[in-house]
Scaffold this motif. Structure first.
Motif, short mmCIF file in Angstrom:
data_model
loop_
_atom_site.label_atom_id
_atom_site.label_comp_id
_atom_site.label_asym_id
_atom_site.label_seq_id
_atom_site.Cartn_x
_atom_site.Cartn_y
_atom_site.Cartn_z
N ARG A 175 -1.07 -12.19 -24.14
CA ARG A 175 -1.96 -12.93 -23.27
C ARG A 175 -1.43 -14.35 -23.03
N LYS A 176 -1.37 -14.76 -21.78
CA LYS A 176 -0.89 -16.09 -21.43
C LYS A 176 -1.98 -17.12 -21.73
N VAL A 177 -1.64 -18.12 -22.49
CA VAL A 177 -2.61 -19.11 -22.94
C VAL A 177 -2.01 -20.50 -22.84
N ASN A 178 -2.79 -21.44 -22.34
CA ASN A 178 -2.37 -22.84 -22.28
C ASN A 178 -3.18 -23.73 -23.21
N THR A 179 -4.44 -23.36 -23.46
CA THR A 179 -5.30 -24.17 -24.33
C THR A 179 -6.06 -23.25 -25.27
N ILE A 180 -6.08 -23.60 -26.55
CA ILE A 180 -6.77 -22.84 -27.59
C ILE A 180 -7.89 -23.68 -28.18
N ALA A 181 -9.03 -23.05 -28.43
CA ALA A 181 -10.10 -23.70 -29.19
C ALA A 181 -10.18 -23.03 -30.55
N VAL A 182 -10.11 -23.83 -31.61
CA VAL A 182 -10.25 -23.34 -32.98
C VAL A 182 -11.52 -23.93 -33.55
N ILE A 183 -12.50 -23.07 -33.82
CA ILE A 183 -13.84 -23.51 -34.18
C ILE A 183 -14.29 -22.76 -35.43
N GLY A 223 -18.16 -26.84 -35.73
CA GLY A 223 -19.20 -25.97 -35.15
C GLY A 223 -20.48 -25.94 -35.93
N CYS A 224 -20.39 -25.69 -37.25
CA CYS A 224 -21.60 -25.65 -38.07
C CYS A 224 -21.23 -25.77 -39.54
N LEU A 262 -19.30 -25.72 -27.84
CA LEU A 262 -19.39 -25.05 -26.54
C LEU A 262 -18.60 -25.80 -25.48
N LYS A 263 -18.66 -27.11 -25.55
CA LYS A 263 -17.91 -27.92 -24.59
C LYS A 263 -16.41 -27.70 -24.75
N ILE A 264 -15.96 -27.60 -26.00
CA ILE A 264 -14.55 -27.33 -26.27
C ILE A 264 -14.17 -25.94 -25.76
N ALA A 265 -15.05 -24.97 -25.99
CA ALA A 265 -14.78 -23.61 -25.53
C ALA A 265 -14.65 -23.54 -24.01
N ALA A 306 -25.52 -21.49 -39.78
CA ALA A 306 -25.71 -21.14 -38.37
C ALA A 306 -24.50 -20.40 -37.81
N GLN A 307 -23.78 -19.67 -38.67
CA GLN A 307 -22.55 -19.02 -38.21
C GLN A 307 -22.82 -17.95 -37.15
N ASN A 308 -23.88 -17.16 -37.33
CA ASN A 308 -24.21 -16.15 -36.33
C ASN A 308 -24.59 -16.78 -35.00
N GLU A 309 -25.40 -17.83 -35.09
CA GLU A 309 -25.84 -18.52 -33.87
C GLU A 309 -24.66 -19.15 -33.15
N LEU A 310 -23.73 -19.71 -33.91
CA LEU A 310 -22.53 -20.31 -33.32
C LEU A 310 -21.72 -19.25 -32.59
N ALA A 311 -21.53 -18.11 -33.23
CA ALA A 311 -20.75 -17.03 -32.62
C ALA A 311 -21.40 -16.54 -31.32
#
Length: 414
Positions: free
Chosen positions: A71-79, A134-135, A149-152, A183-188
């Motif tokens: 998959r071609k990717v330019n920006t990654i979010a790690v949360i 994230g949480c 969410l803003k980062i995503a 809040a891991q489920n809610e974050l996901a």
């Protein structure tokens, strides 16, 4: 032989040991899910070629760069709360807890977390990385979901590192509820909403010391990597799989429940439990013993027994033919199970007796030969004695412990 500190400092974390740690982590990471998002699987990914300052550097990059598609990717979010957590990555029975408890200890050696591993490989591929915790892993009210969410929104793919942490694992820390804490489920689920809107993958990375109840996360994730407690170089090993530099080879050593109340859920249970069903839950595990995907796919063609009967003291060969039907070279772990069709005591529905790995090129067909001894068919009778009881057995081979994954032949114990 020599427990002196001087010698220990020379050995602990030496290059040879670190290499073994990396290999162990890399080969045990399990890909549990990898759905198509758009026109490509969620994993692996690849980035733009690093910018070269001159033609010589470009030639060097061309010569050393791993050639893979993804998959071609330019920006990654790690949360996620476990993206940059050494405690979660190490788990119990490490320097944090032994020989003396020191939960706030800081390692004097370098540990590659998930965030660092992904960031390092992303930099090598010219990819930008954004990060937010994230949480909190405990307090559900302590979160930064709006920021996550803003980062995503800015990313081409989102990695979410969830699971448990040191204070939730180990001796004397049994849990009555295996659901993801805080809040891991809610974050996901919030991140999944953004990812669906943008048609980008949400990849969950599990960093945990035990099977957890993570059905909510599994349902909204496009890909799932189970890393357990991957240790010092777990982040590097995970990144190499994410970026296609290494293939996922791990297989689950234990089944995962859909809910805490579904336990026990191990694969070799006795027949008839729950009449094969629950009133309010599917009886099958969320993920079963032996499961684990590759970046390719395999078709099992046939199973052949060197003999269809066996006697005490004898060994037969079980030959399994399979084909790599994908577009990548891959390693398959062929698993051999037996089922006693009729016995004087109740026996498990299925028992693992052997396994072997085979590496196949795209389109290649190969075979593995597994040995099965008569003693592998023995049972413990009502008097506690190990005996061989004549009768029919199903010899089953396949990708994992699920019946749907297995092909079989009948073997008679004389």
């Amino acid at each position: 032989e020599d427990p002196s500190a001087a010698k220990s400092e020379k050995i602990f974390g030496c290059p040879e040991h670190l290499e073994e740690s990396y290999i162990a982590a890399r080969d045990s990471i399990i890909l549990l899910k990898n759905d198509i998002v758009g026109t490509a699987p969620a994993l692996p990914i690849c980035g733009s070629r690093p910018v070269a300052t001159n033609e010589a550097k470009q030639a060097a990059d061309d010569a050393t760069r791993v050639d893979f598609t993804g998959r071609k990717v330019n920006t990654i979010a790690v949360i996620g709360p476990n993206a940059d957590s050494v405690r979660a990555q190490f788990g119990d029975w490490t320097f944090f807890t032994h020989p003396l408890p020191n939960l706030d200890a800081v390692p004097t050696f370098h540990v590659t977390t998930m965030l660092e591993g992904i960031s390092t490989e992303a930099k090598n591929n010219g990819i930008k990385v954004l990060n937010d915790k994230g949480c909190d892993i405990f307090d559900a009210k302590n979160h930064s979901i709006p920021k996550a969410l803003k980062i995503a929104e800015e990313a081409d793919i989102v990695f979410l590192a969830v699971g448990d942490t040191l204070s939730q694992t180990g001796e004397g820390k049994d849990r009555s509820n295996l659901a993801l804490s805080g809040a891991q489920n809610e974050l996901a689920e919030a991140l999944a909403t953004v990812c669906r809107k943008k048609s980008i993958p949400l990849v969950s990375i599990l960093v945990n010391g035990k099977p957890l109840e993570f059905d909510r996360v599994a349902q909204v994730s496009d890909a799932i990597l189970e890393t357990f407690n991957s240790g010092t170089l777990g982040g590097r090993a995970t990144a190499d799989i994410i970026f296609g530099k290494a293939e996922p080879k791990g297989r689950l050593p234990i089944s995962f429940p859909r809910t805490t109340g579904q336990l026990p859920v191990y694969y070799n249970q006795l027949p008839g439990w729950h009449d094969g069903k629950y009133y309010d839950c599917d009886a099958s595990p969320l993920f079963s013993f032996g499961e684990g995907l590759s970046y390719t796919a395999f078709k099992y063609n046939s199973i052949t027994l060197s003999k269809e009967t066996i006697k005490e003291g004898e060994t037969i060969n079980v030959q399994v033919s399979l084909t790599n039907i994908g577009q990548r070279t891959g390693t398959e772990t062929v698993q051999l199970y037996i089922t006693d069709c009729i016995a004087s005591v109740v026996r498990p529905v299925r028992e693992l007796k052997n396994f072997a790995q085979i590496v196949l090129l795209p389109g290649e067909t190969g075979s593995v030969t597994l040995q099965l001894k008569a003693e592998d068919l023995a049972l413990i009778d009502e008097k506690g004695k190990t005996i061989l009881e004549p009768g029919e057995f199903l010899v089953q081979c396949g990708h994992d412990s699920r019946e749907i994954s297995l092909i079989h032949k009948t073997l008679t114990l004389m």
